[in-house]
Design an enzyme around this catalytic site. Structure first.
Site, mmCIF file in Angstrom:
data_model
loop_
_atom_site.group_PDB
_atom_site.id
_atom_site.type_symbol
_atom_site.label_atom_id
_atom_site.label_comp_id
_atom_site.label_asym_id
_atom_site.label_seq_id
_atom_site.Cartn_x
_atom_site.Cartn_y
_atom_site.Cartn_z
ATOM 1 N N ASN A 182 -6.743 -9.651 -5.322
ATOM 2 C CA ASN A 182 -6.353 -8.782 -6.188
ATOM 3 C C ASN A 182 -7.648 -8.397 -7.091
ATOM 4 O O ASN A 182 -7.308 -7.190 -7.587
ATOM 5 C CB ASN A 182 -5.531 -9.294 -7.070
ATOM 6 C CG ASN A 182 -4.054 -9.902 -6.466
ATOM 7 O OD1 ASN A 182 -3.792 -9.072 -5.544
ATOM 8 N ND2 ASN A 182 -3.567 -10.912 -6.723
ATOM 9 N N HIS B 23 1.682 0.546 4.293
ATOM 10 C CA HIS B 23 0.450 1.057 4.566
ATOM 11 C C HIS B 23 0.705 2.390 5.172
ATOM 12 O O HIS B 23 -0.710 3.061 5.113
ATOM 13 C CB HIS B 23 -0.321 0.076 5.465
ATOM 14 C CG HIS B 23 -0.873 -1.343 5.009
ATOM 15 N ND1 HIS B 23 -1.348 -2.117 5.598
ATOM 16 C CD2 HIS B 23 -0.691 -1.475 3.623
ATOM 17 C CE1 HIS B 23 -1.667 -3.141 4.727
ATOM 18 N NE2 HIS B 23 -1.265 -2.998 3.621
ATOM 19 N N ARG C 199 2.442 -2.316 -3.914
ATOM 20 C CA ARG C 199 1.608 -3.494 -3.676
ATOM 21 C C ARG C 199 1.800 -4.518 -4.655
ATOM 22 O O ARG C 199 1.699 -5.650 -4.351
ATOM 23 C CB ARG C 199 0.052 -2.948 -3.391
ATOM 24 C CG ARG C 199 -0.841 -4.269 -3.114
ATOM 25 C CD ARG C 199 -2.118 -3.466 -2.577
ATOM 26 N NE ARG C 199 -3.123 -4.531 -2.301
ATOM 27 C CZ ARG C 199 -4.074 -4.950 -2.905
ATOM 28 N NH1 ARG C 199 -4.306 -4.553 -3.984
ATOM 29 N NH2 ARG C 199 -5.108 -5.849 -2.332
#
Length: 328
Positions: free
Chosen positions: A91, A190, A62
């Site tokens: 973030n 994911h 990520r």
């Protein structure tokens, strides 16, 4: 929103970015002489980190994604500072793995000081994270240099969000030179990792606090478990696996989940269940759900393309000594 076919600005950005990619100076053997043990050094550190915490593989992957979508792949996401990308909404309190990157950088510096950029370390660590989770491998293109500034505003506006429809996400991918196949294949990341209640809690309850699950998109069998994890006014930072079928294993179950209404993030489920998906992403989801080899191949190609987003090369930027700060 304008349709994709009439959004001239988006296409202009796409063409511009593709020109930048075509002129990229990245190569697979960039450090073959200057730091010949680079790959083994990074692999060892990533392996140690994943052994300590399996989730770290998803976190490192990520980081590379969130880096490349803002300012290009220049390690700007690693820079400390209250106005940095770390504290941008996508973030803040969710991006993780910075200490692992520090450990990798320290190990690399001890072998070949001042040679390898933090941006390249992110790219290699992302590949190794996927491979060590059971996913595909690919030859990482290298030669990036590190940026000198972070872009918090860009991180807030350019990174795809967990509530966005297909058209919005597709536009953000197009803006950095990526296409519809890249949208679906990279979303397949994911299949590993976790999501916090803050990113999907809106799907479980209505505003009065009574049970009102989004039954059209979320499998009813999942709702009660998720409601227990994420009660109204509960801890929004609690997390659950994005793929309940094969936790931390990189496979194509993510796409099978979408077909069965088990995509936890709304943006993920939109790739299959929304009206927009019918003419865009649904067919790709179906292909990947039945063909792991195709998904792995497309994912690897998309990662290579993503890693080529506006890299700094030549004399641009710098090779940071510490990934968290620019050189003094």
């Amino acid at each position: 929103m304008k349709s994709l076919s009439t959004n001239g600005f988006a296409w202009f950005i796409t063409i511009s970015m593709l020109c930048l990619l075509a002129n990229s100076q990245l190569t697979t053997n960039f450090y073959s002489n200057s730091c010949p043990n680079l790959f083994s050094i990074v692999r060892k550190q990533v392996l140690n980190a994943v052994k300590t915490e399996t989730r770290m593989a998803a976190s490192l992957l990520r980081l590379h994604f969130h880096d490349c979508f803002v300012n290009g792949c220049d390690a700007s996401v690693l820079l400390d500072g209250s106005d940095g990308e770390k504290t941008a909404l996508p973030n803040n309190n969710s991006a993780r793995g910075f200490e692992v990157v520090d450990a990798i950088k320290t190990a690399v510096e001890s072998s070949c000081s001042g040679i390898v950029s933090c941006a390249d370390i992110l790219a290699i660590a992302a590949r190794d994270s996927v491979l060590l989770s059971g996913g595909p491998s690919w030859k990482v293109l290298l030669g990036r240099r590190d940026g000198l500034v972070a872009n918090q505003t860009g991180a807030n506006s350019m990174l795809p969000g967990p509530f966005e429809p297909v058209d919005n996400i597709t536009l953000k991918f197009q803006a950095v030179g990526l296409n519809l196949t890249d949208v679906v294949s990279l979303s397949g990341a994911h299949t590993i990792g976790r999501a916090s209640c803050a990113t999907f809690g809106n799907r479980l309850f209505n505003f009065s606090g009574t049970n009102a699950p989004d039954s059209t998109l979320l499998d009813a069998n999942m709702v009660s478990g998720l409601q227990n994890l994420c009660p109204v006014n509960g801890d929004s930072s609690r997390v659950t696996d994005l793929d309940w079928n094969s936790t931390d294993l990189f496979d194509n179950h993510y796409f099978q989940n979408l077909i069965n209404g088990r995509g936890i993030l709304e943006s993920d489920q939109f790739l299959y269940s929304s009206d927009q998906a019918v003419s865009t992403t649904r067919s790709i989801v179906e292909l990947y759900s039945n063909n792991t080899k195709l998904f792995f191949n497309d994912f690897a190609n998309s990662m290579i393309k993503m890693g080529n987003i506006q890299p700094l090369t030549g004399s641009a930027g710098e090779i940071r000594k510490n990934c968290r700060v620019v050189n003094s």
